[in-house]
Structures are given as structure tokens and as C-alpha cells.
Enzyme design. Structure first.
Site, PDB file in Angstrom:
ATOM      1  N   HIS A 168       6.651  -9.108   9.184  1.00  0.00           N
ATOM      2  CA  HIS A 168       5.280  -8.645   8.985  1.00  0.00           C
ATOM      3  C   HIS A 168       5.015  -8.568   7.481  1.00  0.00           C
ATOM      4  O   HIS A 168       5.932  -8.370   6.683  1.00  0.00           O
ATOM      5  CB  HIS A 168       5.088  -7.262   9.604  1.00  0.00           C
ATOM      6  CG  HIS A 168       5.122  -7.240  11.086  1.00  0.00           C
ATOM      7  ND1 HIS A 168       4.511  -6.251  11.819  1.00  0.00           N
ATOM      8  CD2 HIS A 168       5.678  -8.075  12.006  1.00  0.00           C
ATOM      9  CE1 HIS A 168       4.687  -6.459  13.102  1.00  0.00           C
ATOM     10  NE2 HIS A 168       5.405  -7.565  13.245  1.00  0.00           N
ATOM     11  N   GLU A 203       3.780  -6.252   5.630  1.00  0.00           N
ATOM     12  CA  GLU A 203       4.207  -5.004   4.995  1.00  0.00           C
ATOM     13  C   GLU A 203       5.708  -4.993   4.706  1.00  0.00           C
ATOM     14  O   GLU A 203       6.133  -4.596   3.628  1.00  0.00           O
ATOM     15  CB  GLU A 203       3.866  -3.801   5.887  1.00  0.00           C
ATOM     16  CG  GLU A 203       2.394  -3.662   6.197  1.00  0.00           C
ATOM     17  CD  GLU A 203       1.971  -4.317   7.508  1.00  0.00           C
ATOM     18  OE1 GLU A 203       1.083  -3.773   8.170  1.00  0.00           O
ATOM     19  OE2 GLU A 203       2.517  -5.398   7.858  1.00  0.00           O
ATOM     20  N   CYS A 223       1.560  -1.387  12.107  1.00  0.00           N
ATOM     21  CA  CYS A 223       2.137  -1.074  13.419  1.00  0.00           C
ATOM     22  C   CYS A 223       3.218  -0.005  13.231  1.00  0.00           C
ATOM     23  O   CYS A 223       3.552   0.363  12.098  1.00  0.00           O
ATOM     24  CB  CYS A 223       2.732  -2.346  14.026  1.00  0.00           C
ATOM     25  SG  CYS A 223       4.247  -2.915  13.197  1.00  0.00           S
ATOM     26  N   CYS A 250       6.104  -1.078  10.837  1.00  0.00           N
ATOM     27  CA  CYS A 250       5.702  -1.135   9.429  1.00  0.00           C
ATOM     28  C   CYS A 250       5.401   0.252   8.872  1.00  0.00           C
ATOM     29  O   CYS A 250       5.756   0.550   7.735  1.00  0.00           O
ATOM     30  CB  CYS A 250       4.516  -2.072   9.263  1.00  0.00           C
ATOM     31  SG  CYS A 250       4.962  -3.797   9.606  1.00  0.00           S
TER      32      CYS A 250
END
Length: 149
Positions: free
Chosen positions: A50, A52, A80, A83
């Protein structure tokens, strides 16, 4: 003055151009970008890739420390749970969020892992509600649905 959310949106566009969900993240400390990334889950075949997480890794490498105290993250989509936990663990001080994540939001939409005394976690969250962040996601998923028909 650099518009760090604009840089995050540029990262999101890079993701979209690769067929990735358009999310971008930028980490700033003392006014300097120390990490930036976009989603690469499909490209890397890695569920943890992801924006992040990748930005945190880059920022940590840049400063030579996993502790990102005093750093701020600008992210186009609400993180999410994975993260949000990584943000908390990295000790990022503030997160600016472009738009909410109605399906997986872990910064207040569904759950709040960044302001959770039970987890000894407090990260200052600032909601920007940027229309462009929302529009990128809407466009991506509309195009994806058209291609699936």
C-alpha cells in the site's frame, strides 16, 4: 510553499496509470519530503504494498530510523487497518487525509486506530476532503466496472 496533498495526488495518478487503485502518500518532516509512494499491490504481487507502507519504508530509510516522530503524512485515501497500525507504530505525528474510505477506513470512518487509548495510540488526524482525491477513485472504479462488462 509545497502543496503536499498535490504531490500525494500525483502519486495516486501514477498508481492509476499502472492499473493500481489510485492512492498516494507523502511523508514530510520539517517541510522536506522524506518519503512518497503509491499503491503497488498488483505490480509487486504483494498485499502489503500500500502507498502508506511503502512511503513509511522510504522515509525510514531516508532518515535512518524507524521512528518518524514529528513527521506528517499526506494520503489521498483514509488508511486501512494495516496502514493505520503502521502509521501508529512508526510514530508519525499527524496525518492529512484526502477522502474517507467507506469500506476499510481505520481513522474514524469505520474504526479509529489512530486515536485509540486502549492501543496507546494517538496520531493527530486532519480531514481535508479533497474532491480530486474522491474523483480519482470514482473514475478508477467506473473504468474498472466498464472493462469487466
Amino acid at each position: 510553499m509545497v502543496d503536499f496533498m498535490k504531490v500525494a495526488k500525483e502519486e495516486a495518478i501514477l498508481a492509476m496509470n499502472k492499473g493500481e487503485i489510485p492512492v498516494g502518500a507523502v511523508i514530510v518532516k520539517d517541510g522536506v519530503i522524506i518519503g512518497k509512494a503509491h499503491n503497488l499491490k498488483e505490480t509487486l504481487k504483494d498485499s502489503t504494498a500500500h502507498a502508506e507502507i511503502l512511503a513509511i519504508k522510504e522515509a525510514s530509510k531516508y532518515i535512518g530510523n524507524w521512528r518518524l516522530n514529528g513527521a506528517e503524512m499526506y494520503v489521498t485515501l483514509e488508511p486501512c487497518p494495516m496502514c493505520a497500525s503502521a502509521i501508529s507504530q512508526s510514530r508519525i505525528s499527524k496525518v492529512y487525509i484526502g477522502t474517507f474510505n467507506k469500506d476499510m477506513g481505520a481513522c474514524g470512518s469505520l474504526i479509529n486506530l489512530l486515536d485509540n487509548r486502549g492501543l496507546n495510540s494517538f496520531v493527530d488526524v486532519k480531514w481535508i476532503y479533497d474532491e480530486e482525491c474522491s474523483a480519482l477513485l470514482t473514475k478508477f472504479f467506473e473504468n474498472r466496472r466498464k472493462n469487466e462488462l
